[in-house]
Design a protein around this motif. Sequence first.
Motif, PDB file in Angstrom:
ATOM      1  N   PHE A  34      49.264  32.021  51.416  1.00 42.08           N
ATOM      2  CA  PHE A  34      50.597  31.414  51.489  1.00 42.08           C
ATOM      3  C   PHE A  34      50.540  29.909  51.759  1.00 42.08           C
ATOM      4  O   PHE A  34      51.469  29.335  52.309  1.00 42.08           O
ATOM      5  CB  PHE A  34      51.431  32.109  52.567  1.00 42.08           C
ATOM      6  N   GLY A  35      49.433  29.278  51.386  1.00 46.04           N
ATOM      7  CA  GLY A  35      49.352  27.834  51.548  1.00 46.04           C
ATOM      8  C   GLY A  35      48.820  27.385  52.892  1.00 46.04           C
ATOM      9  O   GLY A  35      48.766  26.186  53.165  1.00 46.04           O
ATOM     10  N   ASP A  36      48.405  28.352  53.737  1.00 46.93           N
ATOM     11  CA  ASP A  36      47.787  27.974  55.002  1.00 46.93           C
ATOM     12  C   ASP A  36      46.358  28.519  55.016  1.00 46.93           C
ATOM     13  O   ASP A  36      45.792  28.786  53.959  1.00 46.93           O
ATOM     14  CB  ASP A  36      48.610  28.479  56.185  1.00 46.93           C
ATOM     15  N   THR A  37      45.767  28.714  56.172  1.00 47.67           N
ATOM     16  CA  THR A  37      44.365  29.127  56.228  1.00 47.67           C
ATOM     17  C   THR A  37      44.188  30.640  56.385  1.00 47.67           C
ATOM     18  O   THR A  37      43.089  31.108  56.663  1.00 47.67           O
ATOM     19  CB  THR A  37      43.648  28.405  57.386  1.00 47.67           C
ATOM     20  N   ASP A  38      45.257  31.424  56.178  1.00 50.28           N
ATOM     21  CA  ASP A  38      45.151  32.881  56.156  1.00 50.28           C
ATOM     22  C   ASP A  38      45.089  33.367  54.708  1.00 50.28           C
ATOM     23  O   ASP A  38      45.687  32.756  53.808  1.00 50.28           O
ATOM     24  CB  ASP A  38      46.365  33.539  56.822  1.00 50.28           C
ATOM     25  N   PHE A  39      44.355  34.454  54.477  1.00 55.75           N
ATOM     26  CA  PHE A  39      44.354  35.060  53.149  1.00 55.75           C
ATOM     27  C   PHE A  39      44.265  36.574  53.298  1.00 55.75           C
ATOM     28  O   PHE A  39      43.876  37.093  54.348  1.00 55.75           O
ATOM     29  CB  PHE A  39      43.221  34.518  52.274  1.00 55.75           C
ATOM     30  N   TYR A  40      44.665  37.271  52.242  1.00 57.27           N
ATOM     31  CA  TYR A  40      44.804  38.729  52.299  1.00 57.27           C
ATOM     32  C   TYR A  40      44.088  39.379  51.119  1.00 57.27           C
ATOM     33  O   TYR A  40      44.199  38.909  49.980  1.00 57.27           O
ATOM     34  CB  TYR A  40      46.285  39.118  52.269  1.00 57.27           C
ATOM     35  N   LEU A  41      43.379  40.469  51.401  1.00 61.69           N
ATOM     36  CA  LEU A  41      42.751  41.310  50.384  1.00 61.69           C
ATOM     37  C   LEU A  41      43.411  42.676  50.483  1.00 61.69           C
ATOM     38  O   LEU A  41      43.369  43.322  51.536  1.00 61.69           O
ATOM     39  CB  LEU A  41      41.247  41.425  50.642  1.00 61.69           C
ATOM     40  N   ASN A  42      44.022  43.129  49.383  1.00 61.28           N
ATOM     41  CA  ASN A  42      44.827  44.358  49.400  1.00 61.28           C
ATOM     42  C   ASN A  42      44.107  45.484  48.676  1.00 61.28           C
ATOM     43  O   ASN A  42      43.869  45.413  47.466  1.00 61.28           O
ATOM     44  CB  ASN A  42      46.187  44.092  48.748  1.00 61.28           C
ATOM     45  N   LEU A  43      43.792  46.548  49.414  1.00 69.40           N
ATOM     46  CA  LEU A  43      43.043  47.664  48.845  1.00 69.40           C
ATOM     47  C   LEU A  43      43.882  48.544  47.923  1.00 69.40           C
ATOM     48  O   LEU A  43      43.324  49.370  47.207  1.00 69.40           O
ATOM     49  CB  LEU A  43      42.462  48.525  49.974  1.00 69.40           C
ATOM     50  N   VAL A  44      45.204  48.377  47.931  1.00 64.47           N
ATOM     51  CA  VAL A  44      46.023  49.136  46.982  1.00 64.47           C
ATOM     52  C   VAL A  44      45.638  48.753  45.556  1.00 64.47           C
ATOM     53  O   VAL A  44      45.548  49.606  44.667  1.00 64.47           O
ATOM     54  CB  VAL A  44      47.525  48.889  47.221  1.00 64.47           C
ATOM     55  N   MET A  45      45.405  47.462  45.342  1.00 63.50           N
ATOM     56  CA  MET A  45      45.106  46.959  44.009  1.00 63.50           C
ATOM     57  C   MET A  45      43.632  46.604  43.818  1.00 63.50           C
ATOM     58  O   MET A  45      43.172  46.468  42.690  1.00 63.50           O
ATOM     59  CB  MET A  45      45.953  45.712  43.723  1.00 63.50           C
ATOM     60  N   THR A  46      42.911  46.440  44.902  1.00 60.20           N
ATOM     61  CA  THR A  46      41.502  46.041  44.826  1.00 60.20           C
ATOM     62  C   THR A  46      40.649  47.212  45.278  1.00 60.20           C
ATOM     63  O   THR A  46      40.495  47.468  46.476  1.00 60.20           O
ATOM     64  CB  THR A  46      41.234  44.816  45.723  1.00 60.20           C
TER      65      THR A  46
END
Length: 360
Positions: free
Chosen positions: A160-172
């Motif tokens: 979201f433009g900051d230093t957090d990121f997300y990996l989603n197992l629903v799609m990955t």
Amino acid sequence: MTLDVRHIAVLLCFLLSFQASATVDVVIDTHAAHAVLDALQNPNLSLADAKRIAQLPANQGPIRKLREFKIDVTEDDLAHALFATAHGQPVTKKEEAAFLLDWMKPKIAGANALLAKIDADPAGFQGAIRKRIDAYTPPGTTVTLKGYVVAVGDGGGYAFGDTDFYLNLVMTDDFAMARSVTTHEMYHAVQGVFTASRIPKGQDEDASTACRAVRRLFDDVYREGTAVEVADVSLMAQFKSANSLRQKTDMDDGARHMAMSAALLEMSVVALEAKPAVAYDDVYDVGFFGHAVLYNISYAMARAIAQADGPAGLASFLNRPAYAFIQRYTELPSYGSDDQHPRLGAHTLAALRMESAGCP
């Protein structure tokens, strides 16, 4: 201190110990994904426990992402969807169904296996990613990133433009895809650190509405194209799952129709400069969601620059206005030389000149 990788974030301090050039420190938190997967297998799950899981910091990311998709979800929607799915009850409310837990439940075994590989050897998972990120990050940069592995909602990975990121197992649901998506989203987090350098505070307020909109478009072209290059498209040769192979098919199809992507960029500029203008969110949705056609020309630019100027050359655009990235593409000897380096449209080039000269 002893860290339980199942329930506590894994601090990857090895990133600073491998070599002096390492600049990225990463914490990956898999707790929310484990909590959701365990809950889905618990026929005695209480609504109170479901609400506690929905309130986890990591699960705020999927909620925020679904709101970007214009679905007005809440923590309560996630809790009720989790409770119903765990008890084998149908989920019919649109906002609850948006968390895609009916997709996740049949894939629990595979998701747990993927989590086990990440938890068992976080250094091994991150080693190649760290090297790739470092190559595209200016020397001396110090960045601390927080990654969350989640198992609800749409989107394979996001930031979201900051230093957090997300990996989603629903799609990955593929280890090679997980590495690719993590690299992509981690680099978005790195880009987030430099946002103020690319778009100085107050600059947008001084520009016309059309100019601000085109500037956003150019910045999204830069961010997504560069993140695809950093994620390393060659990893797609290792993709095996249906989800990952669908992504590979989109990429292969995009390469065959690169001119269409350049044309969509041209139409996007025209739409943003029209009177009345098309809303930026609508232009973004057409270009970067679904089959994400604008990713193709964006990646073509980033790849061409990296091939000509090296990773360090591409890294230099982290703290430069996004128009400079597109301008550099048009200066390359390969520009317009074949169907993988298409020329940009007249309106795109005019907008590029306007941005570089300073917006009215």
